[in-house]
Design a protein around this motif. Sequence first.
Motif, short mmCIF file in Angstrom:
data_model
loop_
_atom_site.label_atom_id
_atom_site.label_comp_id
_atom_site.label_asym_id
_atom_site.label_seq_id
_atom_site.Cartn_x
_atom_site.Cartn_y
_atom_site.Cartn_z
N VAL A 50 -8.88 3.37 9.27
CA VAL A 50 -7.42 3.28 9.42
C VAL A 50 -7.01 2.00 10.13
CG1 VAL A 50 -7.49 4.67 11.54
CG2 VAL A 50 -5.37 4.55 10.23
N LYS A 51 -5.85 1.47 9.70
CA LYS A 51 -5.26 0.31 10.38
C LYS A 51 -3.83 0.70 10.74
CE LYS A 51 -7.82 -3.61 8.50
NZ LYS A 51 -8.37 -3.31 7.18
N ARG A 52 -3.46 0.49 12.01
CA ARG A 52 -2.11 0.86 12.43
C ARG A 52 -1.13 -0.26 12.08
NH1 ARG A 52 -1.08 4.23 17.92
NH2 ARG A 52 1.07 4.85 17.50
N ILE A 53 0.04 0.11 11.53
CA ILE A 53 1.04 -0.89 11.14
C ILE A 53 2.09 -1.03 12.26
CG2 ILE A 53 2.81 -1.51 9.44
CD1 ILE A 53 1.10 0.23 7.44
N ASP A 54 2.65 0.12 12.69
CA ASP A 54 3.56 0.12 13.85
C ASP A 54 3.43 1.47 14.56
OD1 ASP A 54 5.03 1.94 12.34
OD2 ASP A 54 6.61 0.52 11.81
N VAL A 55 4.46 1.88 15.32
CA VAL A 55 4.35 3.14 16.09
C VAL A 55 4.10 4.33 15.16
CG1 VAL A 55 5.55 4.63 17.75
CG2 VAL A 55 5.89 2.17 17.83
N TRP A 56 4.80 4.40 14.03
CA TRP A 56 4.76 5.58 13.16
C TRP A 56 3.93 5.41 11.89
CZ3 TRP A 56 6.38 9.40 15.89
CH2 TRP A 56 7.42 9.24 16.80
N ARG A 57 3.65 4.18 11.47
CA ARG A 57 3.03 3.95 10.16
C ARG A 57 1.56 3.49 10.25
NH1 ARG A 57 8.48 3.77 8.83
NH2 ARG A 57 8.76 2.44 10.64
N PHE A 58 0.74 4.03 9.33
CA PHE A 58 -0.70 3.74 9.32
C PHE A 58 -1.15 3.48 7.88
CE2 PHE A 58 0.28 6.34 12.93
CZ PHE A 58 -0.57 5.95 13.94
N HIS A 59 -2.09 2.58 7.73
CA HIS A 59 -2.69 2.31 6.41
C HIS A 59 -4.09 2.89 6.43
CE1 HIS A 59 -3.68 -0.80 3.05
NE2 HIS A 59 -3.48 0.41 2.58
N VAL A 60 -4.34 3.91 5.62
CA VAL A 60 -5.62 4.62 5.65
C VAL A 60 -6.43 4.27 4.40
CG1 VAL A 60 -6.75 6.88 5.84
CG2 VAL A 60 -4.56 6.49 6.98
N HIS A 61 -7.69 3.87 4.62
CA HIS A 61 -8.57 3.48 3.50
C HIS A 61 -9.64 4.54 3.30
CE1 HIS A 61 -7.00 -0.68 3.68
NE2 HIS A 61 -6.88 -0.38 4.96
N GLY A 62 -10.03 4.74 2.04
CA GLY A 62 -11.10 5.69 1.73
C GLY A 62 -10.56 6.87 0.95
N GLY A 63 -11.46 7.79 0.59
CA GLY A 63 -11.06 8.94 -0.22
C GLY A 63 -10.78 8.51 -1.64
N GLN A 64 -9.93 9.27 -2.34
CA GLN A 64 -9.64 8.95 -3.74
C GLN A 64 -8.74 7.73 -3.89
OE1 GLN A 64 -8.28 12.76 -5.27
NE2 GLN A 64 -10.28 13.08 -6.24
N ARG A 65 -7.94 7.43 -2.85
CA ARG A 65 -7.04 6.28 -2.91
C ARG A 65 -6.66 5.86 -1.49
NH1 ARG A 65 -1.24 8.63 -4.87
NH2 ARG A 65 -0.52 6.83 -3.71
N ASP A 66 -6.25 4.63 -1.32
CA ASP A 66 -5.74 4.16 -0.03
C ASP A 66 -4.29 4.64 0.11
OD1 ASP A 66 -8.13 2.94 0.18
OD2 ASP A 66 -7.40 0.87 0.08
#
Length: 213
Positions: free
Chosen positions: A105-121
């Motif tokens: 996971v990469k954090r974008i701001d307080v509420w938003r996250f970019h999660v990698h892995g699984g069937q799709r990002d």
Amino acid sequence: MASLTNVNPALAAYLNEADPALWYRVYCPGDRYNIKTSNIAESITSMLKKAKGYPITYLIEFITKNLGRWYWKRREDALSLTTTFSRGVEYLLAVREHYADMMTVKRIDVWRFHVHGGQRDCLVDFEEKSCSCGVFGVEKIPCSHAIKAVKSAGWHMSTVVEAYYRKDYVYVSYATNIMPNVEHAPIGPDIRCIPPIPKRNWQAKESLVGLHG
Ligand SMILES: [Zn+2]
């Protein structure tokens, strides 16, 4: 929908023309949560089989007694829970956490996250309470992407799971007692209902003849 189009294009076209909000949970404008109501109807039908053919008063007594027992059992079960959420939701969270542990996971701001892995990002947005996979927004239970994001932020799971899934809501659902009828003795199952005696057509014709003849 792609599989359906291959098998039956006319049916796929018909469903597309109809309003998808009426038959597709993800497009429903209201909150549907994750409850399947047909199981309840099946349980009631199965219970009523035993009382088939009995007088209506006995049937009512039978339903009252059984629902009272069901409520008591479920209330006791909810009280015995040591977890935050209902048994089914806790199981679902444990399964999803297993997959979340394999993601990054990469954090974008307080509420938003970019999660990698699984069937799709995926993009998880806790302000909107949604994930681009769609599961979190529809169920109000975090998907594996949202679980990964919650864990990385160090938040408690109860801050992102809808309150309706908590064990106290399960308890409150069954909090009311269903009291047995002690005022009037019910008619027992040994007394059988007899159908009314039908009036035959020839009797009706005879009375008409009698009137006019
Ligand atoms: Zn997701």
